[in-house]
Design a protein around this motif. Structure first.
Motif, PDB file in Angstrom:
ATOM      1  N   ARG A  83     -28.311  29.675 -34.342  1.00 32.97           N
ATOM      2  CA  ARG A  83     -28.809  29.227 -33.038  1.00 32.97           C
ATOM      3  C   ARG A  83     -30.014  28.306 -33.183  1.00 32.97           C
ATOM      4  NH1 ARG A  83     -28.281  34.724 -31.467  1.00 32.97           N
ATOM      5  NH2 ARG A  83     -30.552  34.960 -31.446  1.00 32.97           N
ATOM      6  N   GLN A  84     -30.955  28.718 -34.029  1.00 32.18           N
ATOM      7  CA  GLN A  84     -32.227  28.001 -34.088  1.00 32.18           C
ATOM      8  C   GLN A  84     -32.178  26.740 -34.941  1.00 32.18           C
ATOM      9  OE1 GLN A  84     -35.629  30.369 -35.040  1.00 32.18           O
ATOM     10  NE2 GLN A  84     -35.752  31.119 -32.964  1.00 32.18           N
ATOM     11  N   LYS A  85     -31.496  26.816 -36.066  1.00 29.40           N
ATOM     12  CA  LYS A  85     -31.545  25.708 -37.015  1.00 29.40           C
ATOM     13  C   LYS A  85     -30.307  24.819 -36.978  1.00 29.40           C
ATOM     14  CE  LYS A  85     -35.424  27.033 -39.110  1.00 29.40           C
ATOM     15  NZ  LYS A  85     -36.643  26.208 -39.162  1.00 29.40           N
ATOM     16  N   PHE A  86     -29.144  25.411 -36.681  1.00 25.92           N
ATOM     17  CA  PHE A  86     -27.900  24.671 -36.863  1.00 25.92           C
ATOM     18  C   PHE A  86     -27.123  24.451 -35.571  1.00 25.92           C
ATOM     19  CE2 PHE A  86     -28.020  27.245 -41.011  1.00 25.92           C
ATOM     20  CZ  PHE A  86     -28.998  26.425 -41.530  1.00 25.92           C
ATOM     21  N   GLY A  87     -27.780  24.619 -34.427  1.00 26.53           N
ATOM     22  CA  GLY A  87     -27.123  24.345 -33.157  1.00 26.53           C
ATOM     23  C   GLY A  87     -25.940  25.236 -32.864  1.00 26.53           C
ATOM     24  N   GLY A  88     -25.924  26.438 -33.418  1.00 25.74           N
ATOM     25  CA  GLY A  88     -24.854  27.390 -33.142  1.00 25.74           C
ATOM     26  C   GLY A  88     -23.731  27.382 -34.151  1.00 25.74           C
ATOM     27  N   GLY A  89     -23.712  26.408 -35.060  1.00 28.93           N
ATOM     28  CA  GLY A  89     -22.644  26.329 -36.060  1.00 28.93           C
ATOM     29  C   GLY A  89     -23.129  26.703 -37.444  1.00 28.93           C
ATOM     30  N   THR A  90     -22.270  26.476 -38.432  1.00 31.38           N
ATOM     31  CA  THR A  90     -22.617  26.777 -39.821  1.00 31.38           C
ATOM     32  C   THR A  90     -22.654  25.521 -40.686  1.00 31.38           C
ATOM     33  OG1 THR A  90     -20.294  27.201 -40.405  1.00 31.38           O
ATOM     34  CG2 THR A  90     -21.614  29.085 -39.671  1.00 31.38           C
ATOM     35  N   ILE A  91     -22.362  24.371 -40.078  1.00 35.92           N
ATOM     36  CA  ILE A  91     -22.364  23.105 -40.806  1.00 35.92           C
ATOM     37  C   ILE A  91     -23.538  22.254 -40.339  1.00 35.92           C
ATOM     38  CG2 ILE A  91     -21.071  21.010 -41.363  1.00 35.92           C
ATOM     39  CD1 ILE A  91     -19.757  23.513 -42.431  1.00 35.92           C
ATOM     40  N   VAL A  92     -24.333  21.793 -41.285  1.00 40.18           N
ATOM     41  CA  VAL A  92     -25.465  20.912 -40.992  1.00 40.18           C
ATOM     42  C   VAL A  92     -25.130  19.518 -41.517  1.00 40.18           C
ATOM     43  CG1 VAL A  92     -27.928  20.501 -41.324  1.00 40.18           C
ATOM     44  CG2 VAL A  92     -27.067  22.839 -41.208  1.00 40.18           C
ATOM     45  N   VAL A  93     -25.231  18.518 -40.662  1.00 41.95           N
ATOM     46  CA  VAL A  93     -24.881  17.149 -41.050  1.00 41.95           C
ATOM     47  C   VAL A  93     -26.074  16.231 -40.817  1.00 41.95           C
ATOM     48  CG1 VAL A  93     -23.358  15.189 -40.624  1.00 41.95           C
ATOM     49  CG2 VAL A  93     -22.443  17.522 -40.492  1.00 41.95           C
ATOM     50  N   PHE A  94     -26.385  15.445 -41.829  1.00 45.19           N
ATOM     51  CA  PHE A  94     -27.399  14.389 -41.698  1.00 45.19           C
ATOM     52  C   PHE A  94     -26.812  13.137 -42.333  1.00 45.19           C
ATOM     53  CE2 PHE A  94     -30.996  11.839 -42.976  1.00 45.19           C
ATOM     54  CZ  PHE A  94     -31.854  11.933 -41.890  1.00 45.19           C
ATOM     55  N   ASN A  95     -26.370  12.219 -41.473  1.00 37.61           N
ATOM     56  CA  ASN A  95     -25.677  11.020 -41.944  1.00 37.61           C
ATOM     57  C   ASN A  95     -24.543  11.402 -42.898  1.00 37.61           C
ATOM     58  OD1 ASN A  95     -27.380   9.584 -40.299  1.00 37.61           O
ATOM     59  ND2 ASN A  95     -28.684   8.828 -41.950  1.00 37.61           N
ATOM     60  N   GLU A  96     -24.591  10.945 -44.155  1.00 36.31           N
ATOM     61  CA  GLU A  96     -23.492  11.243 -45.073  1.00 36.31           C
ATOM     62  C   GLU A  96     -23.648  12.576 -45.804  1.00 36.31           C
ATOM     63  OE1 GLU A  96     -25.876   7.938 -47.145  1.00 36.31           O
ATOM     64  OE2 GLU A  96     -25.801   8.910 -45.203  1.00 36.31           O
TER      65      GLU A  96
ATOM     66  N   LYS B  22     -23.614  16.544 -45.869  1.00 35.59           N
ATOM     67  CA  LYS B  22     -23.073  17.674 -45.116  1.00 35.59           C
ATOM     68  C   LYS B  22     -23.328  18.958 -45.897  1.00 35.59           C
ATOM     69  CE  LYS B  22     -18.570  18.380 -44.658  1.00 35.59           C
ATOM     70  NZ  LYS B  22     -17.173  18.239 -44.178  1.00 35.59           N
ATOM     71  N   ILE B  23     -23.891  19.958 -45.213  1.00 36.83           N
ATOM     72  CA  ILE B  23     -24.216  21.236 -45.840  1.00 36.83           C
ATOM     73  C   ILE B  23     -23.444  22.340 -45.138  1.00 36.83           C
ATOM     74  CG2 ILE B  23     -26.048  22.833 -46.503  1.00 36.83           C
ATOM     75  CD1 ILE B  23     -28.044  20.524 -46.132  1.00 36.83           C
ATOM     76  N   ASP B  24     -22.590  23.024 -45.886  1.00 32.19           N
ATOM     77  CA  ASP B  24     -21.875  24.199 -45.383  1.00 32.19           C
ATOM     78  C   ASP B  24     -22.735  25.414 -45.710  1.00 32.19           C
ATOM     79  OD1 ASP B  24     -20.294  26.427 -44.952  1.00 32.19           O
ATOM     80  OD2 ASP B  24     -18.497  25.570 -45.858  1.00 32.19           O
ATOM     81  N   THR B  25     -23.416  25.964 -44.708  1.00 30.35           N
ATOM     82  CA  THR B  25     -24.383  27.031 -44.965  1.00 30.35           C
ATOM     83  C   THR B  25     -23.723  28.365 -45.276  1.00 30.35           C
ATOM     84  OG1 THR B  25     -24.594  27.549 -42.594  1.00 30.35           O
ATOM     85  CG2 THR B  25     -26.117  25.922 -43.516  1.00 30.35           C
ATOM     86  N   ASP B  26     -22.457  28.535 -44.896  1.00 30.70           N
ATOM     87  CA  ASP B  26     -21.745  29.761 -45.269  1.00 30.70           C
ATOM     88  C   ASP B  26     -21.333  29.722 -46.734  1.00 30.70           C
ATOM     89  OD1 ASP B  26     -21.957  31.259 -43.017  1.00 30.70           O
ATOM     90  OD2 ASP B  26     -19.942  30.853 -42.260  1.00 30.70           O
ATOM     91  N   GLY B  27     -20.792  28.576 -47.147  1.00 35.19           N
ATOM     92  CA  GLY B  27     -20.327  28.447 -48.527  1.00 35.19           C
ATOM     93  C   GLY B  27     -21.346  27.887 -49.478  1.00 35.19           C
ATOM     94  N   HIS B  28     -22.552  27.545 -48.964  1.00 40.00           N
ATOM     95  CA  HIS B  28     -23.599  26.912 -49.785  1.00 40.00           C
ATOM     96  C   HIS B  28     -23.033  25.693 -50.521  1.00 40.00           C
ATOM     97  CE1 HIS B  28     -26.803  30.327 -49.972  1.00 40.00           C
ATOM     98  NE2 HIS B  28     -26.235  30.231 -48.787  1.00 40.00           N
ATOM     99  N   LEU B  29     -22.255  24.894 -49.788  1.00 42.25           N
ATOM    100  CA  LEU B  29     -21.587  23.729 -50.359  1.00 42.25           C
ATOM    101  C   LEU B  29     -22.205  22.466 -49.790  1.00 42.25           C
ATOM    102  CD1 LEU B  29     -19.143  22.794 -52.132  1.00 42.25           C
ATOM    103  CD2 LEU B  29     -17.825  22.730 -49.998  1.00 42.25           C
ATOM    104  N   VAL B  30     -22.566  21.542 -50.670  1.00 38.22           N
ATOM    105  CA  VAL B  30     -23.189  20.283 -50.256  1.00 38.22           C
ATOM    106  C   VAL B  30     -22.302  19.125 -50.680  1.00 38.22           C
ATOM    107  CG1 VAL B  30     -25.192  18.767 -50.527  1.00 38.22           C
ATOM    108  CG2 VAL B  30     -25.512  21.244 -50.441  1.00 38.22           C
TER     109      VAL B  30
END
Length: 225
Positions: free
Chosen positions: A119-132, A134-142
């Motif tokens: 809710r606080q950091k990722f807008g309710g999802g588990t994927i964080v995107v900044f331009n190109e 992409k961070i999958d916070t569940d899988g710790h995949l960048v």
């Protein structure tokens, strides 16, 4: 995330800290009201897990202190043996984000922690995107573009810290505190921060590394080029 566990029952305090650290969080502990009050006045936390009945004082006063001194980015999960509806409402009305009645399963607490993070950091999802990037916070995949980037735990934590605090100057002290918690007070210098940042830049390649800017004399800033 950086989490403070304010709980005076030592075995529960340690169990929570060990469990949440295994999930990739940095955990600090406070065993009574005075220690909790001191730490929340001195350090910034993503989440405070707060027992209402602390030795030497009330967790409600810690909650009031947090909401008075800190910004809205510090979330609070109340843990209490008291299942009273009045206590729950009082805590939530004062700004607590969640309320968990003892005894509880550590997996449930972890789910509440992750829900607040989304809710606080990722807008309710588990994927964080900044331009190109992409961070999958569940899988710790960048990934950068279509390329998967293999990072160490500290490099991953550092990148996520940068992205979720974009456009802010982050001092070396703040970075060290976020990555190492209480142990950062034992560090004589912050040369190792430069090493981690430099390694992260190399792994992100030119496409991703261009966003990490050095704020000379201050620290680092993650901004759109």
């Amino acid at each position: 995330m950086k989490i403070l566990i304010a709980e005076d029952e030592f075995s529960l305090q340690q169990s929570i800290a060990i469990y949440l650290e295994k999930q990739g969080n940095v955990c600090e502990v406070a065993s009574d009201f005075n220690e909790a009050s001191y730490k929340v006045s001195l350090y910034d936390y993503d989440i405070v897990i707060l027992d209402l009945n602390l030795l030497t004082g009330s967790g409600i006063d810690i909650l009031k202190q947090l909401k008075k001194e800190q910004d809205a980015n510090t979330a609070v999960i109340i843990i209490s043996a008291n299942n009273s509806l009045d206590d729950k409402l009082k805590g939530l009305d004062l700004g607590a984000d969640d309320y968990l009645t003892k005894p509880f399963h550590l997996a449930e607490l972890n789910s509440r922690v992750k829900a607040i993070l989304r809710r606080q950091k990722f807008g309710g999802g588990t994927i964080v995107v900044f331009n190109e990037i992409k961070i999958d916070t569940d899988g710790h995949l960048v990934t950068v573009g279509e390329k998967v980037i293999v990072l160490t735990k500290k490099e991953y934590d550092l990148l996520l810290f940068f992205v979720t605090n974009k456009n802010r100057v982050l001092s070396k002290e703040i970075i060290a505190e976020h990555l190492w918690g209480d142990n950062s007070d034992l560090i004589d210098n912050f040369d190792f921060i430069y090493v981690h940042v430099n390694n992260l830049r190399k792994k992100l390649t030119k496409e991703g590394a261009k966003y990490i800017k050095t704020a000379y004399g201050s620290g680092y800033k993650f901004i759109d080029d």
